[in-house]
Each structure stands twice: as C-alpha cells, then as structure tokens.
Scaffold this motif. Structure first.
Motif, PDB file in Angstrom:
ATOM      1  N   PHE A 153     -11.264   5.245   0.693  1.00 29.63           N
ATOM      2  CA  PHE A 153     -11.960   5.439   1.956  1.00 29.63           C
ATOM      3  C   PHE A 153     -12.601   6.823   1.987  1.00 29.63           C
ATOM      4  O   PHE A 153     -11.995   7.808   1.554  1.00 29.63           O
ATOM      5  CB  PHE A 153     -11.000   5.307   3.140  1.00 29.63           C
ATOM      6  N   GLY A 154     -13.803   6.890   2.539  1.00 26.03           N
ATOM      7  CA  GLY A 154     -14.526   8.143   2.611  1.00 26.03           C
ATOM      8  C   GLY A 154     -14.824   8.584   4.025  1.00 26.03           C
ATOM      9  O   GLY A 154     -14.097   9.370   4.620  1.00 26.03           O
ATOM     10  N   ARG A 155     -15.920   8.061   4.592  1.00 28.82           N
ATOM     11  CA  ARG A 155     -16.362   8.513   5.911  1.00 28.82           C
ATOM     12  C   ARG A 155     -15.295   8.382   6.973  1.00 28.82           C
ATOM     13  O   ARG A 155     -15.204   9.201   7.886  1.00 28.82           O
ATOM     14  CB  ARG A 155     -17.612   7.730   6.324  1.00 28.82           C
ATOM     15  N   ASN A 156     -14.466   7.343   6.857  1.00 35.06           N
ATOM     16  CA  ASN A 156     -13.431   7.145   7.868  1.00 35.06           C
ATOM     17  C   ASN A 156     -12.334   8.196   7.774  1.00 35.06           C
ATOM     18  O   ASN A 156     -11.588   8.397   8.735  1.00 35.06           O
ATOM     19  CB  ASN A 156     -12.838   5.746   7.731  1.00 35.06           C
ATOM     20  N   VAL A 157     -12.237   8.879   6.634  1.00 34.65           N
ATOM     21  CA  VAL A 157     -11.255   9.955   6.490  1.00 34.65           C
ATOM     22  C   VAL A 157     -11.891  11.298   6.833  1.00 34.65           C
ATOM     23  O   VAL A 157     -11.445  11.998   7.744  1.00 34.65           O
ATOM     24  CB  VAL A 157     -10.663   9.985   5.066  1.00 34.65           C
ATOM     25  N   TRP A 158     -12.955  11.673   6.103  1.00 34.34           N
ATOM     26  CA  TRP A 158     -13.509  13.000   6.374  1.00 34.34           C
ATOM     27  C   TRP A 158     -14.271  13.066   7.692  1.00 34.34           C
ATOM     28  O   TRP A 158     -14.545  14.153   8.193  1.00 34.34           O
ATOM     29  CB  TRP A 158     -14.343  13.520   5.211  1.00 34.34           C
TER      30      TRP A 158
END
Length: 257
Positions: free
Chosen positions: A233-238
């Motif tokens: 996961f990318g955008r949902n984390v950062w």
C-alpha cells in the motif's frame, strides 16, 4: 504458509528480509514521485512510516539512499523501471525502460527489484520482455524480482476481472518473478482465485486513496484471508495523518499481531 526452499541462498536470505516467519509481509510503497513528481512527504513522515515497522518499502533510487538509516530495519524493494511522467500528456504506448541495473541496485542495499508489466495491453511484448530480461539477470545475482502485473495496463485494455488478474499473475511468475504485486478488483474472498493460479507469493496493491482507513485495513485482512502473502500500500499509508498507526494496524491485519 509459502516456503522458499527452491530458491538459492542469496534469494532465500533476501526474501526473508521482506517476509516474516509466517510468509507474509506489509510493504509500504513510497515510489510514486518518480513519475508523479509529488507524493510521499519527505522528512518526518518517512520516520513515522518507519516507526510503524513495515516489513519492507518500495522505494525510488533517491529515497533508498537518502533514507537508508531510517528504513535500515526494513527490506528494500527498489523501483528500477520508468522513463515517463505525469507532467505532460500520458503516453499512449509503453515508453518505459529499465533505469537502474541490478548490480547498481545491490550496491545501495536492494533486497528486491520491482517492475511493471502489462499482459493484455496492445504492446504487452515490451513490458513482458523487460520483465523476463530482468529476472534472468537477477537470477545470476541471487536478487529477487517483484513483478507488478496489471492486466491490460492502467488503461484496462482488458477488463480487470479476477480471472484476468489471475492469468496476469501466473504470467509474471512464469517469466521468472519471485513475487507478484497486483490489483484486487472485486470481493477479497474471490482473490483466492488469483492465489491458486500463481506459484509465487502474491501481494495486493492499494490503488487510489480510500476515504476510510478502516476500509484499507479490511482490504488487507481480506487479502490475507484469501491466501495472499500481504499487501503493498502506498497513498493510503503516506497520505494518512498518522502513518505510523496505520502501518501498525496493517501489521496486525497481515500478521495477526
């Protein structure tokens, strides 16, 4: 639980830098700015992500160097393909290439390389040949490869059905990928079809920013319940106001503790 007994010593050790003893992993993708020109906030947010203890990060060349100390305890999956950006009109065909060589990636501590491939796209041969060449080179170095398999490409030249995702995942494995990262286009219980079709660990990508972090965690739980090896996961984390807490929640969802 996925085993890696068929891997050589180098790959085995590097896979275990990313996957826990249960054979699962939480990957945090922070490689977006290489094509978006914006994305993961620099500085303290990186430390917050690291404090959540992801198993590994998917990073660009710059982030791998600049935050080596911050993410020293996490596995490093280096993005090595690219060549286009979102600053102008998106290209209508595959213009990407391998930007960094495997030997160079090893020098900055990469445990794995990641590249995109688009089976079913009109010019699928470009990305599939790129993937196969990379896996062949990395085999000689004991370096795992993660194939980000997107059926039909981002333009969805073929529908993102679970059957097409399963076929795309299998193609990635057959071309030498050690890990497949792909979409979960429907109910997570149906993701079991993808897992059954693919002989290497499969992790689900997160896609666009979700409105609810509970939905993000639920997706991770569902993927693992279906037999997946974890999430990337990318955008949902950062993009979270508290990335450390979200990573910790994802760890609980994927590893159970």
């Amino acid at each position: 639980m996925q085993t890696y007994s068929a891997l050589g010593g180098g790959k085995l050790r590097r896979m275990r830098r990313m996957f826990a003893a249960d054979g699962r992993a939480v990957f945090v993708a922070i490689d977006h700015a290489a094509y978006m020109g914006e994305g993961p906030p620099l500085g303290e947010p990186m430390s917050q992500i690291a404090s959540g203890k992801p198993d590994a990060v998917l990073a660009t060349w710059h982030l791998a160097r600049a935050y080596a100390d911050v993410f020293a305890s996490a596995g490093l999956v280096l993005r090595v393909d690219g060549g286009s950006s979102e600053l102008g009109d998106m290209p209508q065909s595959d213009v990407n290439d391998i930007m960094h060589l495997p030997e160079q990636a090893l020098r900055i501590g990469a445990d794995c390389l990641v590249v995109l491939a688009f089976p079913g796209a009109p010019d699928e041969d470009l990305s599939l040949k790129r993937l196969a060449r990379l896996t062949s080179e990395c085999e000689q170095l004991g370096l795992p490869v993660m194939a980000e398999m997107i059926p039909g490409g981002w333009g969805r030249a073929v529908p993102w059905t679970m059957q097409n995702v399963a076929r795309a995942a299998r193609i990635g494995a057959e071309l030498g990928a050690d890990i497949v990262k792909t979409v979960c286009p429907g109910p997570t219980e149906e993701f079991a079809e993808v897992i059954a079709a693919c002989p290497v660990p499969v992790v689900a990508l997160g896609g666009p920013k979700s409105e609810s972090e509970d939905d993000v965690v639920a997706l991770a739980k569902g993927v693992v319940a279906a037999g997946g090896a974890g999430v990337a996961f990318g955008r949902n984390v950062w993009g979270s106001p508290q990335p450390e807490k979200l990573v910790a929640r994802l760890r609980e969802a994927v590893h159970g503790s």
